[in-house]
Scaffold this active site. Sequence first.
Site, PDB file in Angstrom:
ATOM      1  N   ARG A 103      46.911  49.443  32.565  1.00  0.00           N
ATOM      2  CA  ARG A 103      47.489  50.223  33.663  1.00  0.00           C
ATOM      3  C   ARG A 103      48.237  51.470  33.222  1.00  0.00           C
ATOM      4  O   ARG A 103      48.044  52.534  33.797  1.00  0.00           O
ATOM      5  CB  ARG A 103      48.378  49.344  34.559  1.00  0.00           C
ATOM      6  CG  ARG A 103      47.659  48.298  35.434  1.00  0.00           C
ATOM      7  CD  ARG A 103      46.242  48.570  35.653  1.00  0.00           C
ATOM      8  NE  ARG A 103      45.599  47.736  36.669  1.00  0.00           N
ATOM      9  CZ  ARG A 103      44.298  47.489  36.724  1.00  0.00           C
ATOM     10  NH1 ARG A 103      43.503  47.983  35.795  1.00  0.00           N
ATOM     11  NH2 ARG A 103      43.772  46.780  37.683  1.00  0.00           N
ATOM     12  N   ASP A 132      50.069  45.271  39.584  1.00  0.00           N
ATOM     13  CA  ASP A 132      49.442  46.529  39.190  1.00  0.00           C
ATOM     14  C   ASP A 132      50.029  47.741  39.908  1.00  0.00           C
ATOM     15  O   ASP A 132      50.168  48.811  39.319  1.00  0.00           O
ATOM     16  CB  ASP A 132      47.930  46.450  39.397  1.00  0.00           C
ATOM     17  CG  ASP A 132      47.274  45.552  38.352  1.00  0.00           C
ATOM     18  OD1 ASP A 132      47.826  45.444  37.244  1.00  0.00           O
ATOM     19  OD2 ASP A 132      46.227  44.953  38.653  1.00  0.00           O
ATOM     20  N   SER A 183      38.470  38.090  43.153  1.00  0.00           N
ATOM     21  CA  SER A 183      38.946  39.413  42.773  1.00  0.00           C
ATOM     22  C   SER A 183      38.961  39.436  41.251  1.00  0.00           C
ATOM     23  O   SER A 183      39.612  38.615  40.609  1.00  0.00           O
ATOM     24  CB  SER A 183      40.347  39.640  43.342  1.00  0.00           C
ATOM     25  OG  SER A 183      40.983  40.670  42.612  1.00  0.00           O
TER      26      SER A 183
HETATM   27  N1  ARG Z   1      47.608  38.739  37.028  1.00  0.00           N
HETATM   28  C1  ARG Z   1      47.074  39.699  36.121  1.00  0.00           C
HETATM   29  C2  ARG Z   1      48.105  40.734  35.787  1.00  0.00           C
HETATM   30  O1  ARG Z   1      49.019  40.915  36.545  1.00  0.00           O
HETATM   31  C3  ARG Z   1      45.781  40.319  36.612  1.00  0.00           C
HETATM   32  C4  ARG Z   1      45.852  41.166  37.832  1.00  0.00           C
HETATM   33  C5  ARG Z   1      44.566  41.838  38.287  1.00  0.00           C
HETATM   34  N2  ARG Z   1      43.537  40.877  38.495  1.00  0.00           N
HETATM   35  C6  ARG Z   1      42.626  40.828  39.477  1.00  0.00           C
HETATM   36  N3  ARG Z   1      41.808  39.843  39.472  1.00  0.00           N
HETATM   37  N4  ARG Z   1      42.557  41.708  40.405  1.00  0.00           N
HETATM   38  O2  ARG Z   1      48.049  41.381  34.777  1.00  0.00           O
END
Ligand code: ARG
Length: 406
Positions: A103, A132, A183
């Site tokens: 990110r 995120d 997801s």
């Molecule tokens: N829980 C993980 C994090 O916060 C992944 C988040 C994104 N995952 C997703 N399947 N959209 O780093």
Amino acid sequence: MGQVGSIREPKDRVVLAYSGGLDTSVAIKWLQENYDLEVVAVAVDIGQGGDLDAIRDKALKVGAVHAEVVDAKKTFAEKYIARAIKANALYEGQYPLATALSRPLIAKILIEVAQGTGAAYAAHGCTGKGNDQVRFEVTMRALNPGITIIAPAREWDFTRETAIEYAKEHNIPIPITKKSPYSIDENLWGRSVECGILEDPWIEPPEDAYGMTVDPTKAPDDPTYLEVTFEHGVPVALNDESMDIVTLIDKVNKIAGENGFGRLDKVENRLVGIKSREIYEAPAALALIKAHQDLEDMTLDRDLAHYKYLVEQKYSEMIYYGLWFSPLRDALDAFINETQKVVNGVVRLKFYKGSCKVVGRRSPNSLYDRELATYEAGDTFAHQAAAGFNKIFGLGLETWGRKYRK
Ligand code: ARG
């Protein structure tokens, strides 16, 4: 007459983190309609796979004024993943932080493209419930306090069905592939899977949740050995063959994944206070960190090793919380880099039906002294001195015991 009205004021621009999926495609139109902005779409290649040129074309087709694919695999591996390996970065002792590490890099690239294209706004497709959004926004503001951030998915109230309706009305191509029930976020360092049946923490994840690893029961019947060479804490060669770190990680993902290694199922503490059930696949990350930890066990002084555990935990938490671009992370990196001067050598891994074990290690900086350790002939340890050591080392507890233990 009429001429003047046709000269259009240039519109403000927004840089959008674009994945090519339904939500960020809808976001292109939605930002035009709701904010009257020109959209610059940016897709960042961090090893997620897929056809990124097709994604760029799609952004233009949907209505972006400009679309870019930025190949950031090398930067991701060298500047982010390599540091995470040196730090043995695992959130809550388990999650190797694939999504979290990517990110700040994506946000940094967005800010750079914003500067290059004169955009005063930046947008991302994250919802208000996840980590995120925090990571993107904290990073973007740290790098450019003047940027205005828009999070369409936090403002609109689309369901998947109404988003598809909106897409149809606006001629946005809808992905033809059957929508996964999950997801998914994926990059070079691993894959994260959420939603659907996985939201019940009692239900074992179905096999279709996995994409980087085979079912361990179906893995080869013979073990696979892999020797990983580290220089200053960074992996540089596999089975004695030197390679760049992107290729190396790719290869380890493949070898470990084929052997069914790298799956995690955990209930995790999100930054926003929610506990969520997460399925991860991180074959290379988990194997390389395991190997790296083992080499540190052989080369780091005990006090340094034990103190480093504290730093590692803090470091991992900072990555998870989106605090990458911070003076504390810089300072912790300086500490970690100092520790890695001696982390050189080779670790031998054995993959077998879902497991990965360290079965050998050697290092020019090894502190393992066989003459001190041996129980056989040639022992150089000062046995007699141990009696005095024990006496003095235990003196405090002996004194306490004499006074209080009846
Ligand atoms: N829980 C993980 C994090 O916060 C992944 C988040 C994104 N995952 C997703 N399947 N959209 O780093």
